[in-house]
Write an enzyme that holds these catalytic residues in place. Structure first.
Site, PDB file in Angstrom:
ATOM      1  N   LYS A  17       0.816  -1.217   0.000  1.00 62.19           N
ATOM      2  CA  LYS A  17       0.000   0.000   0.000  1.00 62.19           C
ATOM      3  C   LYS A  17       0.844   1.259   0.000  1.00 62.19           C
ATOM      4  O   LYS A  17       0.481   2.266  -0.614  1.00 62.19           O
ATOM      5  CB  LYS A  17      -0.923   0.011   1.224  1.00 62.19           C
ATOM      6  CG  LYS A  17      -1.905  -1.136   1.261  1.00 62.19           C
ATOM      7  CD  LYS A  17      -2.763  -1.089   2.513  1.00 62.19           C
ATOM      8  CE  LYS A  17      -2.000  -1.375   3.781  1.00 62.19           C
ATOM      9  NZ  LYS A  17      -1.454  -2.750   3.859  1.00 62.19           N
ATOM     10  N   ASN A  39       2.860  -0.655  14.360  1.00 68.40           N
ATOM     11  CA  ASN A  39       2.930  -2.072  14.006  1.00 68.40           C
ATOM     12  C   ASN A  39       2.816  -2.259  12.499  1.00 68.40           C
ATOM     13  O   ASN A  39       2.976  -3.358  11.984  1.00 68.40           O
ATOM     14  CB  ASN A  39       1.826  -2.869  14.714  1.00 68.40           C
ATOM     15  CG  ASN A  39       0.434  -2.326  14.465  1.00 68.40           C
ATOM     16  OD1 ASN A  39       0.255  -1.170  14.093  1.00 68.40           O
ATOM     17  ND2 ASN A  39      -0.567  -3.153  14.675  1.00 68.40           N
ATOM     18  N   GLY A  41       4.168  -1.163   8.628  1.00 72.35           N
ATOM     19  CA  GLY A  41       5.366  -0.631   7.986  1.00 72.35           C
ATOM     20  C   GLY A  41       5.138  -0.494   6.500  1.00 72.35           C
ATOM     21  O   GLY A  41       4.819  -1.473   5.819  1.00 72.35           O
ATOM     22  N   GLN A 225      -2.229  -2.295   7.882  1.00 70.68           N
ATOM     23  CA  GLN A 225      -2.608  -3.704   7.937  1.00 70.68           C
ATOM     24  C   GLN A 225      -3.488  -4.047   6.729  1.00 70.68           C
ATOM     25  O   GLN A 225      -3.392  -3.427   5.688  1.00 70.68           O
ATOM     26  CB  GLN A 225      -3.302  -4.049   9.259  1.00 70.68           C
ATOM     27  CG  GLN A 225      -2.388  -4.114  10.451  1.00 70.68           C
ATOM     28  CD  GLN A 225      -2.185  -2.778  11.123  1.00 70.68           C
ATOM     29  OE1 GLN A 225      -3.087  -1.984  11.267  1.00 70.68           O
ATOM     30  NE2 GLN A 225      -0.963  -2.513  11.559  1.00 70.68           N
TER      31      GLN A 225
END
Length: 432
Positions: A17, A39, A41, A225
């Site tokens: 992304k 959390n 990256g 995420q």
């Protein structure tokens, strides 16, 4: 007509992304992180330099873009300051270009420690968190005891709130985990020192974004995420602690759905996940080694090796429906270049009853095996291709089948880690 668009992941995260946000940011005025913490990256390759961002929106690498960390994000101020310094070292200056919501909850040292101790205590039943304190920070938010960024502006109030929450965690650390307690005054001193660095960045970001919309500015909402890690709709309990699906945009920013014009789902040409939990299309041995090596499938946050597998079309359809996706962006197509055959999961079969499932439900994943459709590989280089006409025909057919199984078009294809290696079929920010 210019659009406000959402870019989110359709799988278990790590879909690429960051590159897509970075590429499309040149057409936007604002880029907004709306959930998660450090959390996540997002790895970018700019002029041959690898830059990994965990909190700061990927779009700030463009000098005219304003980055916003909104209320849905939990923030480690220590890591945020490190990122600001890292960008400065790379000659990316974000003075007056980064704003932080006064309603964002803070990740503090005791969150990290309790996260690590819990995972250790669970042993083989551990969730597989990143150990960054994300879950405990969100717990405090829901329990209404969270320390928020806006609290930094009132030293007395901050001190009182911090003293209470440190006492709450110290009771657990000492009595349950037999670990050493924290001194709240040490944490307070660190927060006050950091406050001087970020003070002018603290804003009511909901108000800021509504004003930007009134002024007809273009906005990218950047997800962290992936959809299958959503706390409500993912493979629970092996999920993250926030809503990584489309609803997280609305609650995480205060921007209503009528202002979201286009939702782009980013999908890796195969599948990966980090941590524990069901993964129906997971592969092992030579194919796993191939994906891990060629795709460099190691976490940008933790360095952990990712589990790998074939593209899961059942899960992809689920993400399309869950997020009301407008279109897909396929990433890492070039990783498949040297494979003689390629597979897509088109259904699941129950290993006990032999029942066939064509719809995704996380409650069945522990006891299903994938049913595959197999495609011939193209055995030609696609890395660096920027025109759909230049794709080998088998690669083009693979993309068309993804469109068929997902039920929506593919508008973008990434063909290498480089920020400009994009096949643009239909541009999200230009008139359709």
């Amino acid at each position: 007509m210019k659009k406000n668009i959402v870019i989110l992941g359709t799988q278990w995260g790590d879909e690429g992304k960051g590159k897509i946000v970075d590429y499309l940011s040149q057409y936007s005025s604002y880029v907004v992180r709306y959930q998660g913490g450090n959390n996540a990256g997002h790895t970018l390759v700019v002029d041959g330099k690898k830059i990994v961002l965990h909190l700061i929106p990927s779009g700030v690498l463009h000098p005219n873009v304003i980055g916003v960390i909104s209320n849905g994000v939990v923030i480690s101020l220590i890591d945020l300051v490190k990122e600001i310094k890292m960008l400065k070292d790379y000659n990316f200056f974000i003075n007056n270009r980064l704003y932080i919501s006064n309603a964002s909850s803070l990740i503090l040292p005791f969150h990290i420690k309790i996260d690590l101790l819990r995972e250790k205590k669970l042993g083989l039943n551990a969730i597989g968190t990143t150990g960054r304190g994300i879950g405990p920070a969100y717990e405090d938010k829901i329990a209404r005891r969270s320390i928020r960024v806006g609290d930094l502006k009132n030293k007395k109030n901050l001190s009182n709130k911090l003293k209470k929450i440190v006492s709450y965690y110290n009771d657990q650390l000492v009595s349950i985990y037999k670990s050493s307690p924290f001194d709240y005054q040490v944490i307070l001193a660190d927060l006050l020192q950091i406050k001087s660095i970020i003070y002018d960045m603290i804003k009511d970001t909901t108000l800021l974004l509504h004003q930007a919309i009134k002024n007809k500015k273009t906005i990218i909402f950047e997800g962290a995420q992936g959809s299958l890690l959503d706390i409500d709709h993912g493979t629970y309990p092996y999920v993250t602690s926030s809503n990584s699906t489309i609803g997280g945009v609305i609650t995480g920013t205060g921007i209503g759905s009528k202002n979201l014009d286009y939702i782009l789902g980013v999908t890796k040409a195969y599948s990966t996940r980090v941590g524990n939990g069901p993964f129906p299309t997971e592969v092992f041995n030579d194919i796993d080694c191939y994906f891990s090596t060629i795709g460099k499938e190691f976490g940008s946050t933790t360095g952990r090796k990712r589990r790998t597998g074939w593209l899961d079309g059942v899960a992809l359809r689920y993400s399309v429906e869950l997020n009301s996706l407008s279109a897909l962006c396929i990433t890492k197509l070039d990783v498949l270049d040297n494979l003689k055959e390629i597979k897509i999961c088109i259904a699941y079969q129950d290993v006990f009853t032999s029942e066939i499932y064509s719809n995704f439900s996380f409650c069945i994943l522990e006891h299903v095996k994938p049913i595959y459709k197999t495609f011939p590989g193209w055995m030609k280089k696609t890395s660096g291709i920027r025109n759909i006409k230049d794709l080998p025909n088998p690669a083009y057919c693979y993309i068309k089948y993804i469109e068929k199984i997902a039920g929506i078009p593919v508008h973008m294809i990434s063909t290498s880690p480089d920020r400009n290696d994009i096949i643009m079929i239909k541009h999200p920010f230009l008139k359709f």
